[in-house]
Design an enzyme around this catalytic site. Sequence first.
Site, short mmCIF file in Angstrom:
data_model
loop_
_atom_site.label_atom_id
_atom_site.label_comp_id
_atom_site.label_asym_id
_atom_site.label_seq_id
_atom_site.Cartn_x
_atom_site.Cartn_y
_atom_site.Cartn_z
N SER A 509 38.36 41.23 39.65
CA SER A 509 37.27 41.28 38.69
C SER A 509 36.08 40.45 39.17
CB SER A 509 37.73 40.73 37.35
OG SER A 509 38.92 41.35 36.98
N ASP A 619 35.76 52.16 51.41
CA ASP A 619 35.71 52.44 49.97
C ASP A 619 34.27 52.67 49.51
OD1 ASP A 619 36.72 52.90 47.46
OD2 ASP A 619 37.04 50.79 46.96
#
Length: 805
Positions: A509, A619
């Site tokens: 996060s 990614d």
Amino acid sequence: MDTEMRPCSSLSIFLLFFLFSSPNIQHCLATDSISLGQSVSGNRTIVSKGGNFELGFFTPGNSRNYYIGIWYKTIPGQTVFWVANRATPISNTSSAEFKISEDGKLVLLNGSKIPVWSSNSTPSTSESTVAVLLDTGNLVIRNGSNTTIWQSFDHPTDTWMPGGWLGVNKITGEYQSITSWENPDNPAPGLFAESMDPDGSNQFVLLWNGSEVYWSSGLWNGQYFTEVPTTAESTPFNFTFHDNNQRKYAMYTILDSSFITRCVIDSSGLLKQWYWLNSSQEWQTVFTQPVAQCDVYSLCGAFGICDQKSSNICRCSYGFEPASMKEWEFNVWNSGCVRKTSLRCSNKSSAGGEGDRFLEMTNMRLPASPQNLTVGSAEDCEQACLNNCSCNAYAYVSGCSIWTGDLRNLQRLYDGDSGAGTLHLRLAASDFPGSSSSHKFAIDLTLSVIGGVLVILCVLVGLIWTFRRRKQIRMARKIEGSLIQFTYGDLQRVTKNFSEKLGGGGFGSVFKGTLIDSSEVAVKKLEGLRQGEKQFRTEVSTLAAIQHVNLVRLRGFCSKGSERLLVYEYMSGGSLDSHLFQNNSTVLDWKMRYQIILGIARGLAYLHEKCRECIIHCDIKPDNILLDKDFCAKVADFGMAKLIGRDFSRVLTTMRGTIGYLAPEWISGLPITSKVDAYSFGMMLFELISGNRNTMHPEDGNKSFYPSWAAKRITEGDIFSLLDRRLNGAADIEELTRVCRVACWCIQDSEGHRPTMGQVVQILEGALEVSMPPLPTALQLLTGDHSQIGNQLPSTEYKDPLDQS
Ligand SMILES: *[C@@H]1O[C@H](CO)[C@@H](O)[C@H](O)[C@H]1NC(C)=O
Ligand SMILES: *[C@@H]1O[C@H](CO)[C@@H](O)[C@H](O)[C@H]1NC(C)=O
Ligand SMILES: *[C@@H]1O[C@H](CO)[C@@H](O)[C@H](O)[C@H]1NC(C)=O
Ligand SMILES: *[C@@H]1O[C@H](CO)[C@@H](O)[C@H](O)[C@H]1NC(C)=O
Ligand SMILES: *[C@@H]1O[C@H](CO)[C@@H](O)[C@H](O)[C@H]1NC(C)=O
Ligand SMILES: *[C@@H]1O[C@H](CO)[C@@H](O)[C@H](O)[C@H]1NC(C)=O
Ligand SMILES: *[C@@H]1O[C@H](CO)[C@@H](O)[C@H](O)[C@H]1NC(C)=O
Ligand SMILES: *[C@@H]1O[C@H](CO)[C@@H](O)[C@H](O)[C@H]1NC(C)=O
Ligand SMILES: *[C@@H]1O[C@H](CO)[C@@H](O)[C@H](O)[C@H]1NC(C)=O
Ligand SMILES: *[C@@H]1O[C@H](CO)[C@@H](O)[C@H](O)[C@H]1NC(C)=O
Ligand SMILES: *[C@@H]1O[C@H](CO)[C@@H](O)[C@H](O)[C@H]1NC(C)=O
């Protein structure tokens, strides 16, 4: 059955009567089954009801032998996936018979009516016992009460078909596995097999000679085999695992029935999942294991050397030659190599000549299971080997190891590979470089000159490397100086105890924070890192050294206990996906989009080409592109694949939500190069052009994956239909054409056809022209969109994307 035969029989009588032509009778008898009294012989075959499969005699490749096999009727080139008499071929089919015997078994009789193969099924005396070839490729025997008493799916050869199963029968303890052909001309059982783990765990393994495990699928986790991404959902396969009182087994089925696929263990020990590509009429692999071919146990056989970087992956050690040139020509090497000259030791009659000697082979993976001797020196070790006639090599590393018998799994290693050592291989003196004959001498002289030059080169390269490495270390220290090291407490304060969450991703996060100098930062709490503190620091310093206007800059880090945090500059513009896909945000105009595209391309080109070590992002997606207050695009999260480690399956698991951006190499097992980023970049371009996620599109009625629809428009030259409706056609046509074509080139199936990011920058800057791309095909197949493949054939001929025309 009777009713089915009737029209056929009357037709044959008709033909007999008028034509007396035997081939026509045979043609007429072709059905999907063999009942009592009928047989398959000569070139007669039976075909499954739907016409998918055919059974009959076949001859593999250059062989002269005949086998009963089943192959695809609809696919040219006779791909055989089941063989009855794989180890007992017959030489003449004209008088051979494949039929139902009196006791209800399937048997193959050779010309002398001797059974060479039998189904060994439960005897059934019923007259109506019949063998039927089903449209799944399964050959079944049904007895009089229509019960299946035998099926070929219970006896697979080298192929695991959809609908078939592999596993273990708990009652009999028998394993149902697939075993490779000996070589492409001979279906006899070879050395390699795929089987349920003999040790009892819930996974599949690849075995050499029934004993040596060289690959495993990872345990079944309830949903898929952990090391095999194609068994997971979101692929066209449905893998299931069953464990009951009778047997433990796995099965797979195909979700889209037009998808033709098979799983094969081939004669060089590789497990491959193939699928039929209708548009180019060829088989393609979706998946190959082991990924490094040299990991196949004894791939190159006895005394063969595996070299992953060479185009000839196997060669024989010096002084050896292939045992079977014929098999080596097929690229089947497991017959291995034999000595050109036998050792003096094992040939007493040549006593009096020179003794055996040892060839030093550096950078070798040492073979497994040596005998360790307790001797004091390398000389004693050499002598110990010389004293035993069956000793073929020795190595003296921390102690003395000798190897008797065949040497297997020799591998040439390269700098950076672990486990490299120096092996001393025993050779007859006459084979040795530098022995008597003058002809040999000349060769040896050349060899030693080359050798000398090589040694000098190696020393030089070594020196340069050491020098640069030292410099790197020094630089890293300096950079670590400019990188702020935070304590965990600092970061708690900076982020107000992690109160303002900016987002979360596969790696952890992100929270907003404010430093004492009131500059804003984004703090990322990493999850799933497995590396030690020291390695983390090294990687972080490397990442901090990477600074470019289109890359998000790393400002600091924290490493305490198992906590790992990274501190980045804060991007007030947010992520690209929030601008593109959210209704409440202002629409990005074309000019801005073009600048963003160019910025991303520049950032990636820098990562791929300008850094000391090429960094593959792995990614790329809109969520990982951040914008600053002036809407300048910066690539975030680079270097994560490196931090997480080279554990691709983990990377894959982490990215399962973003499967649409993943290049086919990720699941096919081909090597991962920087072109995977080009692929994801291409996918993202479609989203930038259309302003919609690729997976959600109104234009084509949501029937297919947007890029395959869009790629077709592009190859047809219809570009404006792709542009985001909200822009009302306000775009520079030349820029739009460039972006569309680049996008289509970037998502080509083969990485070799995709441009590098450096070339993409040049194209976008207008320094290079870009030609019309071909239609990428695998994409359409894997996304289950077959509607467009048939009629719109891609130009398979490769055209360079930078073609000036
Ligand atoms: C089958 O064999 C017969 C005789 O052996 C031959 O005449 C015929 O052409 C063959 N048919 C095919 C399709 O090969
Ligand atoms: C196969 O057998 C048939 C009859 O038995 C004979 O006519 C034919 O020549 C044989 N073919 C070969 C290749 O031996
Ligand atoms: C049939 O098989 C038997 C036993 O293997 C063998 O002796 C015989 O020669 C074979 N006959 C033919 C025609 O191949
Ligand atoms: C067929 O096989 C089943 C199961 O083995 C058996 O119960 C049945 O009696 C058999 N029928 C005939 C006609 O043999
Ligand atoms: C035999 O069984 C198959 C499937 O098990 C079924 O499709 C077929 O109709 C049956 N035939 C008869 C004659 O009962
Ligand atoms: C395979 O194993 C068997 C014993 O299980 C052995 O006799 C045979 O030599 C082995 N094959 C090779 C090529 O080593
Ligand atoms: C996969 O196969 C299993 C068992 O055959 C079935 O229960 C499940 O619904 C299938 N899943 C899909 C997505 O078709
Ligand atoms: C494959 O292509 C052929 C013609 O090229 C077509 O007849 C057939 O229907 C196609 N099959 C599928 C599954 O698309
Ligand atoms: C043994 O050596 C003799 C003489 O050098 C040679 O003629 C013979 O072929 C050798 N035997 C083997 C099995 O290599
Ligand atoms: C021999 O030594 C190697 C390491 O040097 C070790 O891995 C191996 O287990 C030893 N083998 C035996 C039989 O002790
Ligand atoms: C050579 O090594 C083999 C394998 O360890 C052993 O069986 C044999 O006795 C040894 N021979 C001599 C002469 O030491």
